[in-house]
Design an enzyme around this catalytic site. Structure first.
Site, PDB file in Angstrom:
ATOM      1  N   ASP A 249     -33.101 -24.571 -19.498  1.00 46.36           N
ATOM      2  CA  ASP A 249     -31.740 -24.616 -18.966  1.00 46.36           C
ATOM      3  C   ASP A 249     -31.716 -25.853 -18.062  1.00 46.36           C
ATOM      4  OD1 ASP A 249     -29.118 -23.959 -18.220  1.00 46.36           O
ATOM      5  OD2 ASP A 249     -29.816 -22.730 -16.546  1.00 46.36           O
TER       6      ASP A 249
ATOM      7  N   GLU B  12     -30.594 -25.907 -23.829  1.00 41.41           N
ATOM      8  CA  GLU B  12     -29.159 -25.633 -23.765  1.00 41.41           C
ATOM      9  C   GLU B  12     -28.420 -26.951 -23.590  1.00 41.41           C
ATOM     10  OE1 GLU B  12     -25.879 -23.219 -21.109  1.00 41.41           O
ATOM     11  OE2 GLU B  12     -27.971 -22.624 -20.983  1.00 41.41           O
TER      12      GLU B  12
ATOM     13  N   ASP C 270     -30.877 -19.256 -14.004  1.00 41.56           N
ATOM     14  CA  ASP C 270     -31.506 -20.425 -14.619  1.00 41.56           C
ATOM     15  C   ASP C 270     -32.636 -19.977 -15.557  1.00 41.56           C
ATOM     16  OD1 ASP C 270     -29.942 -22.255 -12.944  1.00 41.56           O
ATOM     17  OD2 ASP C 270     -31.252 -21.558 -11.325  1.00 41.56           O
TER      18      ASP C 270
END
Length: 149
Positions: free
Chosen positions: A7, A67, A139
């Site tokens: 992330d 991501e 996260d």
């Protein structure tokens, strides 16, 4: 196959490492890399690079799932996150690892069933799918969701 999920962020990068054993997802590790706020951008990138390399050296993932950036209001922040993604892609290429950039909506749809899921829903499903309870940050749960997807 061992997969590292990322992330991406400059100040709070989440990572999660998963594998599948006998049809069950197993979390090998997860965490958050948080450079000191007073560091300049270059120093933050250097720290992120070193820490991500440590994660790769520790878990030896075969692939990285990242991501993609969700561009909201701040283009400058999006550009900086893009630079962090470039850093991770460079590491993947250097180590000859497969990688995938996955849109946030696709990650949410894969893990929760809808691309409009909220972060707490993603965290709940990641905990449910992996058996890991009380993941400390979004996260980390978002990074594990990227790896799962």
């Amino acid at each position: 196959m061992i997969i590292l999920g990322i992330d991406p962020a400059v100040n709070k990068l989440g990572y999660g490492v998963i594998t599948e054993e006998r049809g069950l997802l197993k979390v090998l590790g997860h965490g958050r890399i948080t450079p000191q706020p007073d560091l300049d951008f270059q120093a933050k990138l250097e720290l992120l690079s070193a820490k991500i390399e440590e994660v790769v050296d520790t878990f030896s993932p075969e692939a990285i799932a990242i991501e993609e950036i969700y561009v909201a209001k701040n283009a400058r922040v999006a550009l900086r996150i893009g630079q962090v993604i470039g850093l991770v892609l460079g590491l993947a290429i250097q180590r000859k690892m497969r990688f995938a950039l996955i849109p946030p909506r696709d990650i949410k749809k894969c893990v929760v069933g809808t691309g409009a899921a909220e972060k707490d829903q993603v965290k709940y499903m990641v905990e449910h799918l992996t058996g890991v309870k009380n993941i400390p940050s979004f996260d980390e749960s978002d990074a594990l969701a990227a790896a799962i997807s």
